[in-house]
Design a protein around this motif. Sequence first.
Motif: not given
Length: 271
Positions: A218-223, A245-248
Motif C-alpha cells: 500500500a501507499s505510505p499513508r495507507q500502510s 516514517a515510511i519511504i518507498k
Amino acid sequence: MNSYKIEAGTAQHIGNRPLQNDRVALLTSARAPGYVLAVLASGLAGGSLASEQVLHTAKLLFDEFKPGDTPTIERVERLLRDIVHEAHLVIRLNGEATQTEPQASCAVLMLTPAHQAVWAHVGDARFYHFQKGACQLRSSDAGYVMHLIATERLAADAARNHRQSKLLVNVLGNSRKQPFVTVGHRPAVTAGDAFLLASDGLWHFFTDTELGAAVHKASPRQSAEMLINKAAERADGKGSNCSMAIIKLVKLVKPAKPAAAPSATTIGSDF
C-alpha cells in the motif's frame, strides 16, 4: 536506468500514554538538492524534550550540509554521526540546566541523488530495509553488545543482560555514557526498495514479515493507518507512543506516447 520516485510519509499515535514523546520528520535542504533525510526520535526520560532536540539538530546540520559535486558515503555517515553527537551534547546541557535527564533513542536515514541510502541508529528506535516486501536488514542491539564486550570487558551474557541498566543504556542524553551509533549503507538502491523508521510502540507488535508486507502492498499513508490500527488492537490498552516514517522507492512509469492525430481529409462538394 536506475530511475524511481520517492513516496514517503510519517505517522504518529499517542497509544495509551498520557503524552506523545516521539517526534518524526522528513526533511529536505536547499543546499543539498535531491537529498532526503528521515528522522525519528523516541523520547524516554524527560518527555519530548530530547526527541524535539534531535529533530532540531538534524534540521540545523542538514541545512548547513554542502555535499559538493562528488559526495561520498563517508561524508553522509559523518553528517549522521554529527547529528547524533551534537543532539546528545545539547540534551545533556539542557538536562544539567533543568536538573533532569531527558533521553531519546533515534533512527535517521539519508537518501542521496546518487541512489545511495545511509542510515544510523541509537537505542531501540529501529530501522528496516525491505526489498519488494522482504526484510533485508533490521537494526538491533548486536553492534552495541559487541561494543560493550570490547570496551567494558564484559562477558557476552553480561553485556546482553545489563545493557538496559542506567549505566549501560544506549541513548542520547545519558550523562554517564556517550551514545554508541550504529551506521550502515546501501551503495545502490533501486525501485522496490523501502525503508521504515519505527518506535518501539510500533515494531514491538509486528514481525519483520508483517511490516514488510504492509509497507509493500500500500501507499505510505495507507500502510501507516493499517499499522497504527493493528498495533492499537494488539497492545490491548497497554500501547506506547507509536511513530513511523515510511519511504518507498517506486518505479517511474513513462507516460504513454499520445496516439498520432489522424490526417485530415478534405471532401469537396459542388453545389
